[in-house]
Every structure is written in C-alpha cells, then in structure tokens.
Design a protein around this motif. Structure first.
Motif, PDB file in Angstrom:
ATOM      1  N   UNK A  21      46.788  36.029  34.737  1.00 16.74           N
ATOM      2  CA  UNK A  21      46.272  36.385  33.323  1.00 16.74           C
ATOM      3  C   UNK A  21      45.609  35.113  32.786  1.00 16.74           C
ATOM      4  N   UNK A  22      46.313  33.878  33.300  1.00 15.75           N
ATOM      5  CA  UNK A  22      45.602  32.567  32.829  1.00 15.75           C
ATOM      6  C   UNK A  22      44.762  31.981  33.801  1.00 15.75           C
ATOM      7  N   UNK A 131      42.906  45.323  37.606  1.00  8.77           N
ATOM      8  CA  UNK A 131      43.314  45.300  36.138  1.00  8.77           C
ATOM      9  C   UNK A 131      43.143  43.921  35.605  1.00  8.77           C
ATOM     10  N   UNK A 132      42.715  42.892  36.290  1.00  8.07           N
ATOM     11  CA  UNK A 132      42.462  41.549  36.041  1.00  8.07           C
ATOM     12  C   UNK A 132      41.112  41.170  36.018  1.00  8.07           C
ATOM     13  N   UNK A 166      39.234  32.918  40.864  1.00  3.25           N
ATOM     14  CA  UNK A 166      38.938  32.394  39.617  1.00  3.25           C
ATOM     15  C   UNK A 166      38.792  33.470  38.724  1.00  3.25           C
ATOM     16  N   UNK A 167      38.721  33.135  37.295  1.00  2.00           N
ATOM     17  CA  UNK A 167      38.743  33.805  36.235  1.00  2.00           C
ATOM     18  C   UNK A 167      37.183  33.890  35.741  1.00  2.00           C
TER      19      UNK A 167
END
Length: 408
Positions: A21-22, A131-132, A166-167
């Motif tokens: 999530x982060x 889902x992320x 990576x986000x």
C-alpha cells in the motif's frame, strides 16, 4: 521455458516484508537479474545473477564510446492470479532499433522475451498483489562491456534485465495537473539524430535543464523540433498526446506528434489503439505546431509513458528571450561572421556553458497556454488501459497485449 529453481534466501523475506500500500517509485533490491553476453558474433545462454553490486569485471573494462540503450516495461499480477508482462514484443522491436542506431548487436524478440520472463519468474514474489496500483518495473539494457580504445564498436556487449517493484510515479496521478515549460536554447535531440531511439545519450543531457526547470516550479520539460522550433516533439520523460473536445456524439480525436526526433512510445501507441478500438474515436499522428496548441485547439494535453501512463498538463509556458528592442534573440549564439584571433583567445571554455549568469539575466517573455479541462477523456483511456493490465476489461485477451497468454 523451465522456471529456475526458487532461491530460499533473504530476498524472500524482503519481498514478504514489502508494504504494497505504501510502495513508491524507488529502488527495491530484488532477488536477481538476467544477464546475457555477446561475443564472437552471438548471444550466450545467459545466467541469473543474484542482486548486489554489479561485478567489477562487467564495468571496469568498459572502455567504449557510449554504446548503451535501454527499455522500460512492466509486469502485473492480474485478476486470475497470474503474472503477465505488458507488450514485451513491442519493446523488443524498439530495442532492436536502438541497437542498430549505435552499432550494437540486436537482441532478437525471442531472446528479449525469454530474458524478461526469466527475470520476472525468479522475482514473482516482488510483483505487487492484484488490487494494488503497483507493478514490477522491468529495465532491459544493452551496453558495450568490452575494452575498446579506438572509435569502433565494442568487441563485447552485455544484455541485462533488472526488475524492481514500483508504485505510482506521481502520487497525485491524473487528478493533479502539472505545469510544463519549453526552455529557451536547449534541444533534446539533433535534426536527423537519435531522438527516435532509447539510447543513453538522449537522456543524460536533459538532466541539467530539467533540474533548472524544477527550481522554477515546473514538473516536466517539453521540447520543440530541433530544426525549426515550431512543432511539438515530446516531453523530457514521455510522449505528448492531446484530445479535442467531444463532438455532439461524444467522440473525440486523439492527436499525437509525428517527428523524426520522437521516441515511439509503447504507452502512446496503446492509448491510440484504445481510443479507436474501444471508444470509437478517431486518431491522428501528424505535425503539431506550438501555435496550434496556443490557439486552444486541444481540450486535454498529457505526457504519456510507461512509468506514469498519463500525466495531465495543466499549463505550458514557453520562454522567449528578448533583445533590447524587445525582439526575440538568442545571446548564446555568436554571429557567424565573427572571428577570434590570438592563441589565448581561440578556445574559450566559457562559451561551452549553456547556462551562464548573463543568459539567466537576459530579458525574456513567457508565452503561456492553460488547460481548464477535468481530463475526462484521458481518465476514460487510462481506466481502460489499466483494466487491460489487471484483466478487468471485458475482452482484454483479444488485444494480445498481456504476455505470456498463459501467465507466469
């Protein structure tokens, strides 16, 4: 391809400890990377190398003339739980173009896909869960690794594929438009140069001007064509794309520049195809003049690329330097008729500095264009694009973009 044996090491614990999530857009040490060596006219079978400082024997003898090119693509864990890579075959063909441009041995599409799958498979636990919003970023690159003092191609090359979870590149995403700038006096590429390829030499020169732009509050730089400075080329990080206002039937036209100096973006290409195939809009790839942008011809403008998908552009400023009479001028360029005599004056290091104090102090005007759109068109495109990558779009399989089809 047979999957390599799993390595029960510290990397597994590192993957298990990731807070998905982060997840940001930063370096994360994964388990391994795939490395292939070209010598005596062929690529070898390759090896998986445990992640760590790259071995000195690869780089210490790298006396070559800047022969390096790279790619960027992503792998996703999809709705069915399988991991697939987004359009690796297209990235493979673009890498071949870059290799040809700077006299390096081409990597076949088959070898490219094999190497990517090999690196991803050995690092499956670093792919963010379904889902992320994150993904596994993949960086294949080819570099001259054999010693060569003369101005000829290196005798040996490395093809390496590294991966990194990576986000989002920009946390604000498409809901936060950014300001772009066209800086005076700097071109990203030379006319008929290598601007259409993803070679290392195209990117390092942009770092200085980009740093300068960010100090003045800009997020990204936009470049005009290097020959006339009249037409849009691309942003420092990605392609330029725009949408016209919807017609009475809600249809739009997707417009993106055509130029010899533009990198052929896989993201841009994919968004164009979605605009036509999924939404029934029209698409144009043609010269786009700065005057056309300034006149308000487009409702939405974005920068599009692998890392960001789309970055909404809220405004574009163009610097125009002025002479004392208020006309456009370029103080960096000496008159062609000027001559310098005397051995102590023939060469002056100061003339090579692109950003002198005198230049920064020169009078200038700013041409601005702002976009007040809420970017509904590109929001629709981005949603469909991401739904293909996650397997949530009905008929995603028909596009043939997520490979291998059976998953990893």
């Amino acid at each position: 391809m047979t999957a390599p044996p799993r390595i029960d090491d510290a990397a597994a614990a590192a993957a298990a400890a990731i807070d998905w999530d982060k997840l940001g857009f930063d370096i994360v040490r994964t388990r391994s990377y795939a490395e292939y060596t070209w010598r005596d006219g062929a690529w070898d079978a390759g090896v998986l190398v445990p992640s760590g400082p790259l071995s000195l024997d690869v780089w210490a003898t790298s006396l070559h003339y800047g022969q390096a090119c790279f790619e960027g693509l992503k792998a996703f864990r999809m709705r069915d739980g399988k991991v697939r890579v987004f359009r690796p075959d297209v990235n493979a063909r673009r890498l071949q173009l870059s290799c040809r441009a700077i006299s390096m041995p081409e990597v076949s599409v088959e070898l490219f896909v094999e190497a990517v799958n090999r690196a991803v498979t050995d690092n499956l636990d670093f792919v963010p869960p379904y889902g992320h919003s994150g993904s596994l970023y993949i960086r294949p690159f080819v570099v001259g690794s054999g010693p060569q003092v003369g101005l000829t191609p290196a005798p040996e090359f490395k093809f390496i594929v590294v991966v990194n979870p990576v986000g989002d590149y920009y946390r604000g995403g498409i809901s936060q438009p950014v300001r772009a700038v066209i800086q005076h006096g700097f071109d990203r590429a030379a006319p008929r140069g290598t601007g259409h390829t993803k070679v290392a030499g195209n990117y390092a020169p942009c770092l200085g001007p980009t740093t300068r732009a960010k100090k003045h509050g800009y997020t990204v730089m936009l470049f005009l064509d290097p020959k006339t400075n009249r037409y849009i080329d691309e942003f420092a990080t990605s392609n330029f794309a725009a949408l016209t206002r919807p017609d009475v039937n809600g249809r739009r036209t997707y417009v993106t520049p055509r130029s010899r100096s533009i990198l052929s973006s896989v993201t841009n290409r994919s968004l164009t195809e979605l605009a036509v195939k999924h939404f029934g809009w029209t698409a144009e790839r043609r010269q786009v003049s700065w005057d056309e942008v300034r006149s308000g011809a487009f409702d939405e403008v974005v920068a599009c690329g692998t890392a960001v998908v789309v970055t909404p552009i809220g405004a574009i400023d163009r610097e125009v330097l002025l002479d004392t009479a208020g006309a456009s001028a370029d103080p960096r360029v000496a008159p062609l008729s000027s001559a310098t005599t005397g051995i102590e004056h023939l060469w002056d290091d100061a003339e090579l500095d692109n950003y002198t104090d005198d230049d920064d102090a020169a009078p200038r005007a700013v041409q601005s264009v702002e976009f007040s759109s809420n970017f509904e068109g590109f929001k629709q495109l981005q949603k469909a694009y991401r739904q293909i990558q996650t397997g949530d779009l009905d008929g995603w399989e028909s596009y043939g973009w997520m490979l291998p089809a059976a998953g990893l």
